[in-house]
Motif scaffolding. Sequence first.
Motif, PDB file in Angstrom:
ATOM      1  N   GLU A 159      10.046 -54.483   3.463  1.00 18.53           N
ATOM      2  CA  GLU A 159      10.043 -55.973   3.534  1.00 18.53           C
ATOM      3  C   GLU A 159      11.238 -56.868   3.660  1.00 18.53           C
ATOM      4  OE1 GLU A 159      11.011 -56.436  -2.198  1.00 18.53           O
ATOM      5  OE2 GLU A 159       9.082 -55.312  -1.139  1.00 18.53           O
ATOM      6  N   ILE A 184      15.806 -57.763   2.674  1.00 18.01           N
ATOM      7  CA  ILE A 184      16.165 -57.897   2.379  1.00 18.01           C
ATOM      8  C   ILE A 184      17.057 -59.532   2.414  1.00 18.01           C
ATOM      9  CG2 ILE A 184      18.384 -57.951   1.073  1.00 18.01           C
ATOM     10  CD1 ILE A 184      18.487 -54.761   1.041  1.00 18.01           C
ATOM     11  N   HIS A 239      10.789 -50.287  -2.539  1.00 17.60           N
ATOM     12  CA  HIS A 239      10.325 -51.478  -1.118  1.00 17.60           C
ATOM     13  C   HIS A 239       9.443 -51.683   0.030  1.00 17.60           C
ATOM     14  CE1 HIS A 239      12.840 -53.448  -3.749  1.00 17.60           C
ATOM     15  NE2 HIS A 239      13.717 -52.680  -3.731  1.00 17.60           N
ATOM     16  N   ASN A 267      14.707 -59.453  -6.830  1.00 14.10           N
ATOM     17  CA  ASN A 267      14.307 -60.637  -7.552  1.00 14.10           C
ATOM     18  C   ASN A 267      14.089 -60.179  -9.296  1.00 14.10           C
ATOM     19  OD1 ASN A 267      12.401 -61.632  -9.162  1.00 14.10           O
ATOM     20  ND2 ASN A 267      10.469 -60.033  -8.131  1.00 14.10           N
ATOM     21  N   GLY A 282      19.181 -52.661 -11.288  1.00 15.08           N
ATOM     22  CA  GLY A 282      20.156 -53.821 -10.466  1.00 15.08           C
ATOM     23  C   GLY A 282      21.293 -52.989 -10.265  1.00 15.08           C
ATOM     24  N   LEU A 283      20.948 -51.996 -11.486  1.00 14.43           N
ATOM     25  CA  LEU A 283      22.780 -50.697 -11.249  1.00 14.43           C
ATOM     26  C   LEU A 283      22.700 -49.533 -10.189  1.00 14.43           C
ATOM     27  CD1 LEU A 283      22.477 -49.934 -15.192  1.00 14.43           C
ATOM     28  CD2 LEU A 283      24.284 -51.564 -13.769  1.00 14.43           C
ATOM     29  N   GLY A 284      21.657 -49.310  -9.691  1.00 16.82           N
ATOM     30  CA  GLY A 284      21.607 -48.122  -8.422  1.00 16.82           C
ATOM     31  C   GLY A 284      22.475 -48.064  -7.137  1.00 16.82           C
TER      32      GLY A 284
END
Length: 505
Positions: free
Chosen positions: A440, A442, A413, A458, A466-468
């Motif tokens: 960027e 959040i 990011h 996103n 989306g698990l990390g």
Amino acid sequence: MINPTYSSKSDIKQYRLKSRSTLRDRIQQLMTELTQAESELVNIREILNACSDAILITDTEINIIYVNPAWEKLTGYSFSEVEGKNPNLLQSSKTSYEIYTQLWRRLRRKRSYTTEEVIDKGKDGKEFQVYLTIFPVIREGKTLFYVQIMHDITDRKKNEEILSYYESIVKHSNDVIFSLTPDLLFNNWNPAAERLYGYTEKEIIGKHIGLLFPDHKKKEIKKLHKLTSKKFINFETERLTKQGEIVFVSVTVSPIFDRKGNFGGYSVIHRDITDKKRIDEFKKNFLSSAAHELKTPITTLKLLNQILIDKIKKNKQFEPLRVHISLIESELDRLNRLIGGLLDISRFETGKFHLDLQLVNISTLIKETVKKMNLMDKDHTIRVTLEPTLNVIIDPLRIEQVLTNLIINAIKHSKTQKPIEVTALNQKNKIIVKIRDYGEGIPPYTLNDIFKQFYQVNASSRDGFGLGLYICKTIIDKHRGKIWVTSKEGEGSTFFFSLPLQTKK
Ligand code: ADP
């Protein structure tokens, strides 16, 4: 009446004297009666004035001739405002015409009339409901006046309405609702309770709550006995039906107190979560077996792909295939990461996730992790600031997984020229690790969600699942630490995690 005949003058004198004394006696008697009547009237007036019910008296032409103070208070009108007027000035549109017809029919027959159906309106337009009694006062067959007594039942009616509203909610609720006495005996039982547990209201009222507890849950009864403070408890558990079946329920128990704060028993709600539990169980098993089943073919595919990569290196004629093969490799890595994540989640959920705790110098662990990251990504500078001795009891592989995940996210990011800072601080009884990026950032409205399973800022992003962060949070939670983030869009994010210094269980 025939006049007596008097023969002599003395007789006439005698008669005059006698009748004068009779007249005096009569006047005397009348005076006494009048005083008595007056004092009775004063007494009656006092009684009417002191009466808490509103009282109104009209003459036979229905003109108001008296109202007591309670009437003035209820209606807002003073006597001088209503004297000589018709009491229908209180009439509201809420009372049916039929009531008034019945009322007059009875009064004309010299009978009294009582009703609860009258809603009147006061001077300020506010409505009130009364228990109304009207009766005629009759002497020698003639009506002298009409008396109206009004008992204000507005609050009682309102309470009855609220009560019937709640009764209807309880009756039609899909959740089991019942109440218990302080001795844990059933007080009432709604239709949903009957549907779930099979006992009718008649069968269960007066029985002990223990009836619904399977043997292995009987110790939960103690929980209820402790609940006499003004708090409620909520937990998931198992209960027993009349047919001996186990059901899973979410239970909420609250103590009941009266207006004076005296403890009066318990209100209980049970929500049937048996289906949800079965689906969760299925999901857990499915997740674990699907992840395991996928792991084997992917390991084989990776091996086969490695053979192809070696072949391409040796044989120039396959060179054009290099791009495709490396695409296959990166997609296989993506699948591998997903499967790794799913396996971790299935371990968390089935309770098969265990930490291999060791005393570790976290400074060394951070340095080694950053070294590996530098080999992977040459575009970002990772600055490390560490305090000297940071020994902590942790599972090094799992904390390395957290560090790697947070650093990869910071790299993903941030633009290439922006540095990433990793800092470890020694605080009183914990260490704090910070991973700072200047990327960027959040969006603030997502900050509460980014640690949740499968959450992505996103959602259309192909990079990640989306698990990390969810896995990072679970690992840190298991270490009894904390993980959090501060971020500003356009300026970057800082992820923090803390680890307690005494972690060994
Ligand atoms: P993923 O593997 O999909 O990236 P994560 O759980 O690691 O899932 O992250 C959840 C979301 O948080 C991501 O969608 C990402 O947009 C956001 N996020 C995580 N770390 C950062 C960061 N350092 N800077 C900006 N956004 C981040």
